[in-house]
Design a protein around this motif. Sequence first.
Motif, short mmCIF file in Angstrom:
data_model
loop_
_atom_site.label_atom_id
_atom_site.label_comp_id
_atom_site.label_asym_id
_atom_site.label_seq_id
_atom_site.Cartn_x
_atom_site.Cartn_y
_atom_site.Cartn_z
N MET A 126 0.91 -1.13 0.00
CA MET A 126 -0.11 0.10 -0.13
C MET A 126 0.85 1.44 -0.05
N ILE A 127 0.40 2.05 -0.96
CA ILE A 127 1.35 3.37 -0.89
C ILE A 127 0.19 4.84 -0.87
N ASN A 128 0.47 5.63 0.22
CA ASN A 128 -0.42 6.66 0.55
C ASN A 128 0.02 7.80 -0.28
N ALA A 129 -0.65 8.47 -0.86
CA ALA A 129 -0.20 9.66 -1.63
C ALA A 129 -1.11 10.85 -1.46
N GLY A 130 -1.64 10.89 -0.08
CA GLY A 130 -2.62 11.82 0.07
C GLY A 130 -4.11 11.86 -0.63
N THR A 131 -4.13 12.28 -1.94
CA THR A 131 -5.52 12.47 -2.57
C THR A 131 -5.81 10.95 -3.20
N ILE A 132 -4.76 10.24 -3.16
CA ILE A 132 -5.29 8.87 -3.48
C ILE A 132 -4.45 7.88 -2.67
N VAL A 133 -4.74 6.60 -2.75
CA VAL A 133 -4.12 5.61 -2.08
C VAL A 133 -3.97 4.19 -3.27
N LEU A 134 -2.76 3.76 -3.26
CA LEU A 134 -2.44 2.59 -4.11
C LEU A 134 -2.45 1.34 -3.28
N LYS A 135 -3.25 0.43 -3.84
CA LYS A 135 -3.33 -0.78 -2.79
C LYS A 135 -3.42 -1.94 -3.78
N ALA A 193 5.87 -13.73 -7.83
CA ALA A 193 7.09 -14.07 -8.69
C ALA A 193 8.14 -13.11 -8.70
N GLY A 194 7.54 -11.77 -8.35
CA GLY A 194 8.49 -10.78 -8.50
C GLY A 194 8.45 -10.15 -9.82
N THR A 195 7.49 -10.33 -10.54
CA THR A 195 7.65 -9.71 -12.02
C THR A 195 6.68 -8.67 -12.25
N GLU A 196 5.79 -8.46 -11.42
CA GLU A 196 4.88 -7.19 -11.50
C GLU A 196 4.09 -7.05 -10.18
N PHE A 197 4.05 -5.85 -10.04
CA PHE A 197 3.71 -5.39 -8.83
C PHE A 197 2.52 -4.17 -9.26
N ASN A 198 1.04 -4.97 -9.25
CA ASN A 198 -0.12 -4.07 -9.73
C ASN A 198 -0.82 -3.61 -8.58
N TYR A 199 -1.26 -2.37 -8.79
CA TYR A 199 -2.19 -1.70 -7.64
C TYR A 199 -3.47 -1.26 -8.29
N ALA A 200 -4.56 -1.31 -7.43
CA ALA A 200 -5.62 -0.54 -7.54
C ALA A 200 -5.52 0.90 -6.98
N ILE A 201 -6.14 2.05 -7.99
CA ILE A 201 -5.82 3.43 -7.27
C ILE A 201 -7.19 3.72 -6.81
N PHE A 202 -7.19 4.07 -5.48
CA PHE A 202 -8.44 4.60 -4.75
C PHE A 202 -8.15 6.01 -4.47
N THR A 203 -9.38 6.75 -4.49
CA THR A 203 -9.59 8.06 -3.95
C THR A 203 -9.38 8.09 -2.56
N ALA A 204 -9.31 9.22 -1.71
CA ALA A 204 -9.14 9.41 -0.27
C ALA A 204 -10.38 8.83 0.25
#
Length: 174
Positions: free
Chosen positions: A6-15, A65-76
């Motif tokens: 998970m990455i919190n970027a203020g207006t969005i969160v990547l999960k 497998a360490g070949t892709e790291f896909n995230y959903a983008i959510f609003t705050a």
Amino acid sequence: MEAPEMINAGTIVLKRWEPAWAAEAAAAVQESLPELKPFLPWATDGYGLDESRAYIQMSVDNWAAGTEFNYAIFTAVGELAGSIGLMTRMGPGTLEIGYWMRTPYAGRGYMTAAVTVLTRVALTLPGVERVAIRYAEANKASAAVAAKAGFAEVARGPETPGATTILITAERRA
């Protein structure tokens, strides 16, 4: 290499994608088809729940497998706004970012924020020297996101012999 879940970027969160979001992801793709179809071969009229589940399962497997790291983008406030991922397919030292935005959320700066924060995280991972984005020359929205996120064009041309789409590669280095 292990990316954060998970990455919190203020207006969005990547999960990191979860199977529970498959129905919402399918709905997001369907409502965004007019914008996605010209540039993403998987974005078809037939994209539905089964395709969404398969994508999320592939994301889970590729993460392991360490070949892709896909995230959903959510609003705050928790609305699914799109998807973004890091892929190792360009070879050692490089992570490629791919992304798409749900149409109602386009033009709000969410994707630029997502690309910026994911690039910052990617460049801290061991062995990563550069982050690249490849997009079709006609995809003005992707070009704008790359430019706003500080990427500079480094190459252009067809990906394969006989291809008619001009692909542009932009990058940021550590």
